[in-house]
Structure formats: C-alpha cells, structure tokens
Design an enzyme around this catalytic site. Structure first.
Site, PDB file in Angstrom:
ATOM      1  CB  SER A  35      -0.951   0.012   1.203  1.00  0.00           C
ATOM      2  OG  SER A  35      -0.218  -0.016   2.407  1.00  0.00           O
ATOM      3  CB  SER A 125       6.836   6.475  16.809  1.00  0.00           C
ATOM      4  OG  SER A 125       7.063   7.840  16.555  1.00  0.00           O
ATOM      5  CE1 TYR A 149       2.451   6.024  12.775  1.00  0.00           C
ATOM      6  CE2 TYR A 149       3.312   7.946  13.941  1.00  0.00           C
ATOM      7  CZ  TYR A 149       3.519   6.714  13.337  1.00  0.00           C
ATOM      8  OH  TYR A 149       4.785   6.178  13.312  1.00  0.00           O
ATOM      9  CE  LYS A 153       3.901   3.288  14.900  1.00  0.00           C
ATOM     10  NZ  LYS A 153       4.059   2.018  14.199  1.00  0.00           N
ATOM     11  CG  LEU A 200      13.350  18.955   7.277  1.00  0.00           C
ATOM     12  CD1 LEU A 200      12.729  20.269   6.817  1.00  0.00           C
ATOM     13  CD2 LEU A 200      14.198  19.194   8.536  1.00  0.00           C
ATOM     14  NE  ARG A 231      10.482  17.205  15.567  1.00  0.00           N
ATOM     15  CZ  ARG A 231      10.109  18.362  16.100  1.00  0.00           C
ATOM     16  NH1 ARG A 231      10.955  19.051  16.846  1.00  0.00           N
ATOM     17  NH2 ARG A 231       8.890  18.824  15.916  1.00  0.00           N
ATOM     18  N   GLY A 294       0.635  20.910  16.196  1.00  0.00           N
ATOM     19  CA  GLY A 294       1.037  19.621  16.765  1.00  0.00           C
ATOM     20  C   GLY A 294       2.537  19.464  16.943  1.00  0.00           C
ATOM     21  CG  ASP A 295       5.688  20.450  14.120  1.00  0.00           C
ATOM     22  OD1 ASP A 295       5.260  19.283  13.999  1.00  0.00           O
ATOM     23  OD2 ASP A 295       6.264  21.069  13.202  1.00  0.00           O
TER      24      ASP A 295
END
Ligand code: NAD
Ligand code: UD1
Length: 336
Positions: A35, A125, A149, A153, A200, A231, A294-295
């Site tokens: 997919s 994650s 998402y 997790k 990114l 990050r 959300g960052d």
C-alpha cells in the site's frame, strides 16, 4: 540460521532492515500489502546483499494470508514494521488507522500464538513521548499521544506489554524511533513517499531536485538556538542495524522492553538545510512559515539504554545522512 518474518519489509525502514538481517546471516521472509511501497525493493535488497529472500504480497487484515505464511515457513521471530504512518492522514481517517494498525497487529499476534512464535520486535515511535515530557526522553517516561497515529503506537505498546504479562514465553522489544532519514549507501533503496512529502528531508530532496519550489520552515520562534525545531535525526542504516541487535536481545530475554533508537543529539531545521545544501551543492530555497500544528520545539533521545542493553549506538553524522539521501534521490528521481 533463524527465519525472520519482516512485515512491511518493502517499506523505507523495513527494506534497510532486511539488508542488515541478510548480511547478519538470517533468512528473511517479507510480507507487505504494497500500500505504501513497491515490490522492486525486493530486487534491490537482493542486489545489495547477493542473497535471496521470500516475498509474500499479503495484508495483516487478512488472517488467512498470514496463516499461509506461517504454515509454509518455520518463523522464529517477527519484526513488525507494517502500518500506516502519516500523522495528518490519521486525523482525517482515524478508523482506517486504528483498524489497519491495531486490528492488523492483533491479527498478527493471534497467528503467532497459534504457531508458537513469541519473539517480536515492534516499530514504535518517539511520538509516544507526547508533548509534556521534556527531552532527552527516557524510556520510563509516561507515554501519550496527540493524534490517532500516535495513539496506535501507544495502544500497541500496551497490548504487547499485556501479552508479555499473560504469557511469559513472549519477548517483545518496542523500538522507539526518532527521525529516520538517509538511505542505503548504494543509492538502491531509500525513502519513497507518495505525493507531496510531509516530512522534512523528503521535502528538501524534492526542492533540491527542482520538483518543489521552496521549503516552508515551520516556525522560527521556538526556544531553540536558531528558533527552528530541533529533532534527533538518525541514519536509516544505523536504525536498521539497531534491529539486528534488538532481535538478538529478544531471542535471549523474555518480557516487554521499550528502547529508544536515536543518536542522542538534536539538529535544527536550519542545520539540516545547511547540511543538505552541502550534500547536493545547490541552494535550498526556504521561507519561514507559521508553526505547524502539533509540532513541539525539541525532541531528542536519551540513547543510553540501547547502548547498555544491546551494545548498539548510531554512528553516522547528519552530513552523511544528507549525502546518502541525495545519492538515492538523484539515482531514483521518480522513486522506485
Ligand atoms: P513505510 O510506509 O515505508 O513502510 C510501512 C510498510 O507497511 C509499507 O510498505 C506498507 O505497504 C506496509 N503496510 C501498511 N499496512 C499494511 C497492511 N495492512 N498489511 C501489510 N503491509 C502493510 O514506513 P516506514 O517509514 O518504513 O515505517 C515503518 C514503521 O516504522 C511504521 O510502523 C511506522 O509507523 C514506524 N515509524 C516510522 C518513522 C519514520 O519516520 N519513518 C518514525 C517512527 C516510527
Ligand atoms: C513527524 C510526526 C511524527 C512522526 C515522524 C516520523 C508530526 C507532527 N509529527 O515528526 O509523529 O513520528 O514525523 O514520521 O507530523 N519541518 C519544516 N518544514 C517541512 C517539514 C518539516 O520546517 O516542510 C520541520 C518540522 O516543523 C520539524 C522538523 O522539520 O521541526 C522535522 O519534521 P518532520 O520530518 O515532519 O518530523 P517530526 O515533526 O519530528
């Protein structure tokens, strides 16, 4: 040598992990519904390693397809990458995400139980650290999420924890990846996103190729040295090697173990842009834009547990990651 089932093995991280597993001598069986990846990955893995591997086009939501794989192969352990991973899409399609990722994983666990296979490495994650913990993140911090998402997790980790409590023959390592980037040094396999990239490095790669005009740098007012988000970028080949170490650990220990896979070092968006410009010898046009919903400002790992438990640590620099990303991009401008 042991037979390892790799779900999602034609995908970005899965394909690199297949290379490392084959090079470490394991036999690899890949299952993927294609997919979000191409079967061509399998040919490329064979070219890189000079070894053969089996491929099943199969879906985790189809129990009989998975049963067939376990009936035709003596599976000793599973490395479970298969899943949907786009944060924005998960907000728009929560039911599809919960169904694919959670029902799919429950189906897989069920089939494993029927075939007495209880050694499992799961792709978790750093997103499970949520927004209230402060970096560096340690594995004992409380987990949470801000989107479907991320919740898949958090929930799958909980399910696996519970399975280990209920059945002490189980051994699970949940690997919490930070930001995997780069590509295999050969340029034969790499990241292959559909449509306009959200992350990114794939976005920068498209700007460098001339397919996208400029990068929007989301936020320059974060409390970081240059104001842009920080990050923990990790080379996908280092990350893939981490799975071989985790697998060895899982074969030798029982129980549930969450482990960060990161470098322990953060880089800002502008540092990444500069490193990529050096790698591709082009200017990456960019413009500051508002923060992305959300960052968070800063995310990086405490990477000491992986070193202590597995003897693994990441090796590559951000410069090498950008060089390998660019090498893959120019060799495969249209993807695989
Ligand atoms: P990817 O999309 O390249 O690989 C996932 C693979 O799973 C794809 O090949 C897709 O076709 C397959 N798949 C999806 N649903 C399936 C189903 N129902 N049955 C069979 N196959 C199915 O993604 P990736 O970047 O390689 O990520 C692998 C795993 O690591 C995912 O679980 C992802 O959530 C997790 N992860 C990725 C990152 C990242 O930045 N790439 C970060 C943290 C965690
Ligand atoms: C994102 C996901 C995270 C997921 C991870 C790996 C969100 C909010 N988070 O993490 O859940 O685990 O991908 O798949 O989507 N940036 C720009 N311009 C861009 C793209 C990104 O400035 O066009 C910045 C971001 O603001 C961030 C950094 O680059 O500071 C890294 O972004 P990205 O690659 O999307 O990864 P994460 O946001 O860390």
């Amino acid at each position: 040598m042991n037979n390892i089932l790799v779900t999602g093995g034609t995908g970005f991280i899965g394909s690199h992990t297949c290379v490392e597993l084959l090079e470490a001598g394991y036999n690899v069986i890949v299952m993927d519904n294609l997919s979000n990846s191409k079967e061509e990955s399998i040919n490329r893995i064979k070219t890189i390693t000079g070894r053969d591997l089996k491929f099943y086009k199969a879906d985790m939501l189809n129990i009989s397809e998975m049963e067939q794989i376990f009936e035709e192969n003596q599976i000793d352990a599973v490395i479970h990458f298969a899943g949907l991973k786009a944060v924005g899409e998960s907000v728009a399609k929560p039911v599809e995400y919960y169904n694919n990722n959670i029902t799919g994983t429950l189906n897989l666990i069920d089939v494993m139980r029927r075939h007495s296979c209880s050694t499992f490495v799961f792709s978790s994650s750093a997103t499970v650290y949520g927004v209230t913990n402060k970096a560096p993140y340690t594995e004992d911090m409380p987990t949470s999420a801000t989107n479907p998402y991320g919740y898949t997790k958090v929930m799958i980790e909980q399910i696996l924890r519970d399975v280990c409590v209920a059945d002490p023959s189980w051994s699970v390592v949940a690997l919490r990846y930070f930001n995997p980037i780069g590509a295999h040094h050969s340029g034969l396999i790499g990241e292959n996103p559909n449509g306009i990239p959200n992350n990114l490095i794939p976005y920068i790669a498209q700007v460098a190729l001339g397919k996208l005009e400029k990068l929007s740098v989301y936020g320059n007012d974060y409390p970081t040295p240059d104001g842009t988000g920080v990050r923990d970028y990790i080379h996908v080949a280092d990350l893939a090697k981490g799975h071989v170490y985790a697998l060895r650990y899982a074969f030798e220990h029982k129980n549930f173990e969450p482990v960060n896979l990161g470098t322990g070092k953060g880089s800002s968006v502008l540092e990444i842009v500069n490193a990529y410009e050096k790698a591709c010898s082009k200017e990456i046009k960019r413009a500051f834009a508002p923060r992305r919903a959300g960052d968070i400002a800063v995310s990086f790992a405490d990477a000491s547990k992986a070193k202590k438990l597995f003897g693994w640590q990441a090796q590559s620099t951000v410069e090498q990651m950008c060089e390998d990303s660019w090498n893959f991009t120019i060799k495969n401008p249209e993807g695989l």
